[in-house]
Each structure stands twice: as structure tokens, then as C-alpha cells.
Design a protein around this motif. Structure first.
Motif, PDB file in Angstrom:
ATOM      1  N   PRO A   1      12.684   6.965   2.147  1.00  0.00           N
ATOM      2  CA  PRO A   1      13.499   8.179   2.295  1.00  0.00           C
ATOM      3  C   PRO A   1      14.931   7.842   2.712  1.00  0.00           C
ATOM      4  N   LYS A   2      15.868   8.644   2.226  1.00  0.00           N
ATOM      5  CA  LYS A   2      17.282   8.387   2.507  1.00  0.00           C
ATOM      6  C   LYS A   2      17.605   8.534   3.986  1.00  0.00           C
ATOM      7  N   PHE A   3      16.733   9.236   4.715  1.00  0.00           N
ATOM      8  CA  PHE A   3      16.973   9.419   6.149  1.00  0.00           C
ATOM      9  C   PHE A   3      17.164   8.083   6.862  1.00  0.00           C
ATOM     10  N   PHE A   4      16.373   7.077   6.478  1.00  0.00           N
ATOM     11  CA  PHE A   4      16.420   5.786   7.170  1.00  0.00           C
ATOM     12  C   PHE A   4      17.718   5.025   6.907  1.00  0.00           C
ATOM     13  N   SER A   5      18.383   5.306   5.799  1.00  0.00           N
ATOM     14  CA  SER A   5      19.622   4.596   5.463  1.00  0.00           C
ATOM     15  C   SER A   5      20.872   5.369   5.869  1.00  0.00           C
ATOM     16  N   GLN A   6      20.684   6.535   6.476  1.00  0.00           N
ATOM     17  CA  GLN A   6      21.843   7.312   6.921  1.00  0.00           C
ATOM     18  C   GLN A   6      22.585   6.572   8.025  1.00  0.00           C
ATOM     19  N   SER A   7      23.899   6.649   7.981  1.00  0.00           N
ATOM     20  CA  SER A   7      24.728   5.964   8.979  1.00  0.00           C
ATOM     21  C   SER A   7      24.935   6.853  10.194  1.00  0.00           C
ATOM     22  N   LEU A   8      25.020   6.213  11.327  1.00  0.00           N
ATOM     23  CA  LEU A   8      25.233   6.918  12.594  1.00  0.00           C
ATOM     24  C   LEU A   8      26.248   6.113  13.393  1.00  0.00           C
ATOM     25  N   GLU A   9      27.277   6.755  13.869  1.00  0.00           N
ATOM     26  CA  GLU A   9      28.321   6.058  14.628  1.00  0.00           C
ATOM     27  C   GLU A   9      28.173   6.347  16.112  1.00  0.00           C
TER      28      GLU A   9
ATOM     29  N   PHE B   1       6.112   9.941   1.643  1.00  0.00           N
ATOM     30  CA  PHE B   1       6.273   8.635   2.296  1.00  0.00           C
ATOM     31  C   PHE B   1       5.494   8.555   3.605  1.00  0.00           C
ATOM     32  N   TYR B   2       5.591   9.581   4.426  1.00  0.00           N
ATOM     33  CA  TYR B   2       4.984   9.503   5.757  1.00  0.00           C
ATOM     34  C   TYR B   2       3.457   9.499   5.663  1.00  0.00           C
ATOM     35  N   ALA B   3       2.905  10.272   4.721  1.00  0.00           N
ATOM     36  CA  ALA B   3       1.454  10.245   4.513  1.00  0.00           C
ATOM     37  C   ALA B   3       1.027   8.869   3.997  1.00  0.00           C
TER      38      ALA B   3
ATOM     39  N   ILE C   1       6.025  -2.272   6.872  1.00  0.00           N
ATOM     40  CA  ILE C   1       6.697  -1.076   6.362  1.00  0.00           C
ATOM     41  C   ILE C   1       8.153  -1.039   6.823  1.00  0.00           C
ATOM     42  N   PHE C   2       8.371  -1.369   8.098  1.00  0.00           N
ATOM     43  CA  PHE C   2       9.745  -1.412   8.607  1.00  0.00           C
ATOM     44  C   PHE C   2      10.579  -2.456   7.870  1.00  0.00           C
ATOM     45  N   TYR C   3       9.975  -3.599   7.603  1.00  0.00           N
ATOM     46  CA  TYR C   3      10.712  -4.659   6.909  1.00  0.00           C
ATOM     47  C   TYR C   3      11.059  -4.220   5.489  1.00  0.00           C
ATOM     48  N   ALA C   4      10.109  -3.552   4.823  1.00  0.00           N
ATOM     49  CA  ALA C   4      10.363  -3.082   3.456  1.00  0.00           C
ATOM     50  C   ALA C   4      11.461  -2.015   3.423  1.00  0.00           C
ATOM     51  N   ILE C   5      11.543  -1.198   4.466  1.00  0.00           N
ATOM     52  CA  ILE C   5      12.608  -0.196   4.530  1.00  0.00           C
ATOM     53  C   ILE C   5      13.961  -0.870   4.762  1.00  0.00           C
TER      54      ILE C   5
ATOM     55  N   LEU D   1       0.830  -1.211   0.000  1.00  0.00           N
ATOM     56  CA  LEU D   1       0.000   0.000   0.000  1.00  0.00           C
ATOM     57  C   LEU D   1       0.862   1.257   0.000  1.00  0.00           C
ATOM     58  N   VAL D   2       1.949   1.230   0.769  1.00  0.00           N
ATOM     59  CA  VAL D   2       2.865   2.374   0.748  1.00  0.00           C
ATOM     60  C   VAL D   2       3.507   2.512  -0.626  1.00  0.00           C
ATOM     61  N   PHE D   3       3.941   1.389  -1.183  1.00  0.00           N
ATOM     62  CA  PHE D   3       4.549   1.384  -2.519  1.00  0.00           C
ATOM     63  C   PHE D   3       3.579   1.937  -3.560  1.00  0.00           C
ATOM     64  N   PHE D   4       2.317   1.526  -3.476  1.00  0.00           N
ATOM     65  CA  PHE D   4       1.310   1.959  -4.447  1.00  0.00           C
ATOM     66  C   PHE D   4       0.967   3.436  -4.268  1.00  0.00           C
ATOM     67  N   ALA D   5       0.821   3.874  -3.009  1.00  0.00           N
ATOM     68  CA  ALA D   5       0.454   5.273  -2.753  1.00  0.00           C
ATOM     69  C   ALA D   5       1.535   6.234  -3.233  1.00  0.00           C
ATOM     70  N   ILE D   6       2.783   5.849  -3.049  1.00  0.00           N
ATOM     71  CA  ILE D   6       3.884   6.709  -3.501  1.00  0.00           C
ATOM     72  C   ILE D   6       3.978   6.709  -5.025  1.00  0.00           C
ATOM     73  N   GLY D   7       3.878   5.522  -5.630  1.00  0.00           N
ATOM     74  CA  GLY D   7       4.067   5.419  -7.074  1.00  0.00           C
ATOM     75  C   GLY D   7       2.902   5.921  -7.891  1.00  0.00           C
ATOM     76  N   SER D   8       1.663   5.710  -7.407  1.00  0.00           N
ATOM     77  CA  SER D   8       0.491   6.057  -8.215  1.00  0.00           C
ATOM     78  C   SER D   8      -0.104   7.419  -7.874  1.00  0.00           C
TER      79      SER D   8
END
Length: 299
Positions: A126-134, A63-65, A208-212, A51-58
Motif C-alpha cells: 500500500p502507498k501508505f507505507f511509502s508516504q513521506s513524513l517530515e 494487503f492487511y488480510a 513482510i517489512f523487508y519486502a515493503i 505468501l503475501v505476494f501470492f495472496a494478493i495476486g491470486s
């Protein structure tokens, strides 16, 4: 394996276990009330991701909405499945509901296979979720830290709801003795619908978390994940919300650490998790937080 690598793998295992825990809560709550293994529950996780994939693409929604919309629709889907598939079978033998649950699972998988095809789709988060943090020399992505924090927050909210609200007390009473609850004038169907709504909402969040975290989705993505989440619920003591979360953490930690310790056996990581489950249940069949004294599980 040095200490920093061990610490990083522990956090990765906690993150993976948190996703299992979110899905396992739905299994354990539905089983607590209906004594039903809702096999369609894992496919609701898949629906949330699509559903998230479809809402963003169509619809080009942010993303958050899209995520909020998908989570709400997953809750509605859970209630709809209960009303259409399970409510007419309340007084039927349990095997009838079990077969119906399997049928609903196959229906959702094939429906999304027709709508989106069987080819895995890339989930663009969003790229925020893949940002690295040390932190203290340990390099982690933001999503790895967010998932456990959100899981623990939702667990706290859910436990407070179950123990300090009238609806929550009705859910726990239904898990203990649903027939007595009926005699007390409580609308059991409404309570069960609420259980399905809560469980399906959490499954949508987990999807959604798993897909991210693993940005590839397909209509059958919920099969193995759902099986592991169900194993986590059994491991923790099915019927116990806290046990489901604990089981999810243990299963995720075992899976990640087994691969880290024996990288040449990475293809057997699923076997390690289920082997651990078997060993635990050999010595404590009711699960870690299950109660030996009770014939019926409770929250």
C-alpha cells in the motif's frame, strides 16, 4: 555529513536493524532451547513475503488480510518443520540436526524457486507505507518509523510473555536445563513447538517489512538477511532475546552509517557489518549481553 543527514541515517539504521532483530529473536530462542542453529529460519522470512505476494495476486485479498494470513501460516510452518524434521532427532547428535536444518533450508528455497521462478518479483505494498513524513526537518517514510515501533512493541510483549506466564517460564527453564524440565513433567516437545511458532511468526513479520522496504522478492532473499540476523544474535549474545534485538540494532546502524560515511565503499556495506561483529567478539566472545558465568545461554 550535516546533523539532519546524520539523524536521518540513524533512523534508517534503526529501521534496518529492527528487521534484523525480528529474525534474530527466532535464532536465539531456538538455540537457547535446542542448541541448534536453525538455518531454515531465514527462509521462513522469505516464505512470509511470498505468501503475501501470492495472496494478493491470486486471491485478490487486501494487503492487511494477506499479511495476517501469511504471519499465521509462517507460525504453522515453523511448528511443522519442528515436528517433521527436528522432533525425530531430539536424541541424535547435534550435527544431525544441523545438517537437517541446512537440508530444510535448501528445500524451501528450491520449492519456491520452482513455484515462483528465480526472477525477482515486485512486491506491491500500500502507498501508505511509502508516504513521506517530515519531522524536525528530517524526511522519512512511514515504513521507516513503523518498523522500529512494531519491533519494540513485539519485544515488550515477548518479554512479558517469557517472564510472567507459565509457558514463558517453561521456555526459560528449558533454555537453562532441558533435561531437568523433562523430569518435572513438562512436555518439552510442546514447549519447543511454541518456541518455533513464536520465532517463525516474528520472522514472517520481518519478511513482510523487508519486502515493503525493499520491494523486490526472490526465493534466495533470506540467505544474506538470515546470515546478518544470525550475526546479530551472536553479537548481542545468542540465547538472549534482548541481546538479539540489541545486536540487530547495532548491526543495522553500522551498515547504514558505514555507507553514509564512505559512499564510495557502498558495495562493501556487508563487510562493514561483519567486520564490526568480529571486532566485538574478539574482546567479548559471549556477545554483548552474554553471561561469562554460564556455560549455557539463557533468556
Amino acid at each position: 555529513m550535516d546533523f539532519l543527514t546524520f539523524l536521518q541515517q540513524c533512523i534508517n539504521g534503526l529501521s534496518l536493524g529492527s528487521m534484523y532483530a525480528l529474525i534474530a529473536i527466532g535464532y536465539t530462542m531456538v538455540y537457547g532451547c535446542l542448541r541448534l542453529i536453525n538455518f531454515a529460519h531465514a527462509d521462513i522470512m522469505m516464505v512470509g513475503a511470498f505468501l503475501v505476494f501470492f495472496a494478493i495476486g491470486s486471491f485478490d485479498l487486501p494487503f492487511y488480510a494477506s499479511a495476517i494470513l501469511a504471519i499465521a501460516l509462517c507460525g504453522i510452518l515453523g511448528v511443522t518443520i519442528d515436528k517433521i524434521a527436528y522432533t525425530p532427532l531430539r536424541n541424535a547428535p547435534r550435527i544431525s540436526m544441523l545438517i537437517t536444518a541446512i537440508g530444510v533450508s535448501f528445500f524451501l528455497e528450491n520449492l519456491f524457486n520452482v513455484l515462483f521462478g528465480s526472477t525477482p518479483r515486485f512486491f506491491n505494498a500500500p502507498k501508505f507505507f511509502s508516504q513521506s513524513l517530515e519531522i524536525f526537518g528530517v524526511s522519512l517514510t512511514m515504513i521507516t518509523l513503523i518498523i522500529p515501533l512494531v519491533t519494540l512493541l513485539l519485544l515488550g510483549v515477548l518479554l512479558r510473555f517469557l517472564y510472567y506466564t507459565k509457558q514463558g517460564m517453561a521456555i526459560r527453564a528449558s533454555a537453562f536445563d532441558i533435561n531437568t524440565v523433562r523430569l518435572m513433567g513438562i512436555n518439552v516437545n510442546h514447549i519447543i513447538a511454541l518456541v518455533f511458532a513464536i520465532g517463525s511468526t516474528l520472522a514472517g513479520i520481518g519478511g513482510i517489512f523487508y519486502a515493503i522496504s525493499y520491494p523486490t522478492i526472490d526465493p534466495l532473499m533470506g540467505v544474506l538477511i538470515g546470515l546478518k540476523a544470525f550475526a546479530a544474535a551472536v553479537l548481542g549474545g545468542i540465547g538472549s532475546v534482548g541481546g538479539a534485538v540489541l545486536g540487530g540494532f547495532i548491526l543495522g546502524f553500522t551498515e547504514v552509517m558505514a555507507v553514509a560515511a564512505f559512499p564510495e565503499l557502498g558495495g562493501y556495506k556487508d563487510a562493514f557489518a561483519f567486520l564490526f561483529l568480529i571486532l566485538v567478539l574478539l574482546f567479548r566472545p559471549v556477545g554483548i549481553m552474554g553471561d561469562w558465568r554460564l556455560e549455557k545461554s539463557r533468556f
